[in-house]
Design an enzyme around this catalytic site. Structure first.
Site, PDB file in Angstrom:
ATOM      1  N   GLU A 185       0.824  -1.231   0.000  1.00 31.73           N
ATOM      2  CA  GLU A 185       0.000   0.000   0.000  1.00 31.73           C
ATOM      3  C   GLU A 185       0.844   1.261   0.000  1.00 31.73           C
ATOM      4  OE1 GLU A 185      -1.799  -0.423   3.817  1.00 31.73           O
ATOM      5  OE2 GLU A 185      -3.413  -1.642   3.068  1.00 31.73           O
ATOM      6  N   PRO A 186       1.621   1.519  -1.039  1.00 32.50           N
ATOM      7  CA  PRO A 186       2.426   2.737  -1.021  1.00 32.50           C
ATOM      8  C   PRO A 186       1.582   3.986  -1.286  1.00 32.50           C
ATOM      9  CG  PRO A 186       2.659   1.615  -3.122  1.00 32.50           C
ATOM     10  CD  PRO A 186       1.759   0.749  -2.274  1.00 32.50           C
ATOM     11  N   TYR A 227       0.694  14.151   1.526  1.00 35.90           N
ATOM     12  CA  TYR A 227       0.337  14.679   2.852  1.00 35.90           C
ATOM     13  C   TYR A 227       0.434  16.202   2.951  1.00 35.90           C
ATOM     14  CZ  TYR A 227       0.677   9.732   3.800  1.00 35.90           C
ATOM     15  OH  TYR A 227       0.499   8.376   3.740  1.00 35.90           O
ATOM     16  N   ARG A 243       3.070  19.679   7.379  1.00 35.04           N
ATOM     17  CA  ARG A 243       4.090  18.685   7.782  1.00 35.04           C
ATOM     18  C   ARG A 243       5.229  19.310   8.599  1.00 35.04           C
ATOM     19  NH1 ARG A 243       6.957  16.193   4.609  1.00 35.04           N
ATOM     20  NH2 ARG A 243       7.129  14.269   5.792  1.00 35.04           N
ATOM     21  N   ARG A 298       3.037   7.753  -0.154  1.00 37.24           N
ATOM     22  CA  ARG A 298       4.061   8.788  -0.315  1.00 37.24           C
ATOM     23  C   ARG A 298       5.019   8.473  -1.479  1.00 37.24           C
ATOM     24  NH1 ARG A 298       5.988  11.816   4.107  1.00 37.24           N
ATOM     25  NH2 ARG A 298       4.933  10.302   5.416  1.00 37.24           N
ATOM     26  N   TYR A 326       5.434  17.632  12.259  1.00 37.68           N
ATOM     27  CA  TYR A 326       6.513  16.728  12.651  1.00 37.68           C
ATOM     28  C   TYR A 326       7.871  17.134  12.096  1.00 37.68           C
ATOM     29  CZ  TYR A 326       3.457  14.232   9.263  1.00 37.68           C
ATOM     30  OH  TYR A 326       2.578  13.898   8.274  1.00 37.68           O
ATOM     31  N   CYS A 355      -0.480  32.641  11.323  1.00 35.98           N
ATOM     32  CA  CYS A 355      -0.225  33.246  12.631  1.00 35.98           C
ATOM     33  C   CYS A 355       0.244  32.235  13.672  1.00 35.98           C
ATOM     34  CB  CYS A 355      -1.486  33.961  13.110  1.00 35.98           C
ATOM     35  SG  CYS A 355      -1.920  35.272  11.981  1.00 35.98           S
ATOM     36  N   GLU A 356       1.329  31.595  13.396  1.00 36.93           N
ATOM     37  CA  GLU A 356       1.993  30.695  14.340  1.00 36.93           C
ATOM     38  C   GLU A 356       3.484  30.883  14.103  1.00 36.93           C
ATOM     39  OE1 GLU A 356       0.508  27.922  16.202  1.00 36.93           O
ATOM     40  OE2 GLU A 356      -1.496  28.584  15.615  1.00 36.93           O
TER      41      GLU A 356
HETATM   42  C1  LIG Z   1      -2.718   1.525   6.687  1.00 33.32           C
HETATM   43  C2  LIG Z   1      -1.833   2.376   5.870  1.00 33.32           C
HETATM   44  N1  LIG Z   1      -1.439   1.932   4.676  1.00 33.32           N
HETATM   45  C3  LIG Z   1      -0.644   2.690   3.876  1.00 33.32           C
HETATM   46  C4  LIG Z   1      -0.221   3.932   4.267  1.00 33.32           C
HETATM   47  C5  LIG Z   1       0.629   4.727   3.332  1.00 33.32           C
HETATM   48  O1  LIG Z   1       1.850   5.046   3.858  1.00 33.32           O
HETATM   49  P1  LIG Z   1       2.909   5.814   2.965  1.00 33.32           P
HETATM   50  O2  LIG Z   1       2.238   7.005   2.378  1.00 33.32           O
HETATM   51  O3  LIG Z   1       3.974   6.161   3.897  1.00 33.32           O
HETATM   52  O4  LIG Z   1       3.358   4.857   1.905  1.00 33.32           O
HETATM   53  C6  LIG Z   1      -0.600   4.430   5.514  1.00 33.32           C
HETATM   54  C7  LIG Z   1      -0.141   5.754   5.976  1.00 33.32           C
HETATM   55  O5  LIG Z   1      -0.369   6.209   7.039  1.00 33.32           O
HETATM   56  C8  LIG Z   1      -1.446   3.625   6.340  1.00 33.32           C
HETATM   57  O6  LIG Z   1      -1.864   4.064   7.531  1.00 33.32           O
END
Ligand SMILES: Cc1ncc(COP(=O)(O)O)c(C=O)c1O
Length: 432
Positions: free
Chosen positions: A285-286, A385, A325, A288, A329, A357-358
């Protein structure tokens, strides 16, 4: 940088064959620019990395950046889709994303979200026992059978910021390893309402080292062997999550996405074969690593200021509302001067601050760029993100987003305007 990034004869940054100076003139700033070629290349590399496995699929993690066009791109590239809310599901549905390739995550799915997921016919990734009970009850009430995975907390930590770790012991996400046999037994007993296909784990985001991603496969392999021996459980799908990092600054050295995917595929084969287990369908599940480097944010530089300790501020016309972001973090970025690429590097450090305003609204603390008022500043790797976490803080409309390819730029998300900001405001009669 996006793969199509170049400098033209005017010294301007171009992306997807489009001059960013012209993009800023035409669409205004701040502007999110997404390079289609980079998205496609990342997706292709991921799929190629998985290809040796046979039955494998990459799901695009919509939380990184989702809109109707992104659903279309993911589908065209042969990916499935992860959603984490009714809103993301609504977006997928409006883009006619195939339900069987859609997976719903979330650690606190509401009844309404579960009902919407069941009605759509997607796959539900169950996060805990009380959610399992709710899914069973809703499936029974609606006369549906839910295709499901169980999210496991493997107790593995990637090398990343605390706020984006998810797979460590005591995480708020998933079922701890010791609780998995019980929930699997429970769901299997309710086979009329649940088709339990497999297990899922996701350890966190922006991980650079491969080892933690591979470690979870060993852990899941042992778990599946136990479940098989103790409950005759047959694993049909194994989803090992996303989380691969990207390069924001020179310090980041993540594995290439092809290597990440192919190492995962090989490790799953090895682990399952060594335990004499049938190979499940493999899911990753990529998010980013598909969209991150495709995005560049263009800002117009406004006022500058020199203050104590030799600090030089240059304020941009966006900041924490279009990219939370850094303040959330301490994320780091790399900047350029898009209208003057050739001599935009500077030994002197400039602090690029946002307009909100931060005091923490700092986009880059020590940017090596020679930028001044009126310049067009580009911030690289903002595809993931940023838009998805953007807000209307200080009542500012969210920027527009354009997709660039082959010298053409097309709006995929319209810029909000002031009317959008008050659209949902109401004045009680007694005050009007
Ligand atoms: C369950 C799950 N799968 C996949 C991702 C995707 O992560 P990334 O964008 O780091 O690949 C996330 C990100 O929070 C997630 O919570």
């Amino acid at each position: 940088m996006p793969i199509s990034a170049a400098t033209n004869e005017l010294g301007h940054l171009t992306i997807g064959g489009c001059d960013t100076v012209k993009l800023a003139e035409e669409f205004g700033t701040p502007l999110w620019v997404i390079d289609e070629a980079t998205v496609r290349q990342s997706a292709r590399a991921c799929l190629e990395g998985l290809s040796s496995y046979g039955d494998a699929r990459a799901l695009y993690a919509g939380k990184a950046f989702l809109c109707l066009t992104m659903c279309r791109l993911a589908q065209q590239m042969g990916m499935g889709l992860d959603v984490v809310s009714e809103g993301e599901l609504y977006t997928a549905a409006k883009a006619y994303f195939p339900p069987e390739l859609t997976y719903m995550h979330g650690n606190n799915k509401s009844q309404s979200e579960i009902d919407a997921g069941l009605a759509y016919g997607l796959n539900i990734v169950i996060d805990g026992m009380s959610e399992a009970q709710m899914v069973i009850a809703r499936a029974a009430a609606l006369g549906k059978r839910a295709s499901a995975l169980v999210r496991v907390t493997p107790g593995v930590e990637p090398d990343t910021h605390e706020h984006i770790k998810t797979g460590q012991h005591a995480s708020k996400f998933g079922v701890p390893l010791e609780g998995v046999p019980e929930i699997v037994r429970f769901l299997t007993e309710h086979h009329n309402e649940i088709d339990l296909r497999g297990l899922h784990a996701h350890i966190g985001s922006q991980g650079q080292e491969l080892e933690p991603f591979l470690q979870i496969i060993d852990i899941l392999g042992d778990l599946v062997l136990d479940l098989c021996q103790e409950q005759n459980f047959v694993l049909r799908q194994l989803d090992v999550g996303g989380g691969l990092g990207i390069t924001y600054t020179e310090e980041d050295k993540p594995a290439p996405i092809y290597t990440w995917a192919s190492e995962i595929a090989q490790r799953v084969k090895r682990v399952f074969t060594a335990r004499s287990l049938d190979l499940p369908q493999l899911l990753v599940e990529p998010g980013r690593s598909i969209i991150g480097t495709a995005g560049v944010t263009l800002y117009r530089a406004g006022h500058s200021k020199s203050v104590a300790n030799n600090i030089q501020y240059l304020a941009l016309d966006g900041g924490m509302a279009d990219n939370p972001r850094p303040i959330t973090y301490q994320a780091k970025y790399t900047a350029c001067v898009a209208n003057r690429m050739k001599d935009s590097f500077s030994e002197n450090r400039l602090t690029l601050v946002g307009r909100y305003c931060e005091s923490g609204d700092i986009i880059i603390r020590e940017a090596h760029v020679r930028a001044s008022t009126g310049d067009l500043v580009g911030i690289f790797a903002t595809g993931a993100y940023s838009y998805s976490q953007a807000s209307n803080y200080n009542r500012t409309p969210r920027p527009a987003c354009v997709l660039v390819a082959d010298g053409k730029a097309e709006i995929i998300i319209e810029r909000e305007n002031n009317d959008d900001l008050i659209r949902h405001d109401r004045i009680p009669k007694r005050l009007s």
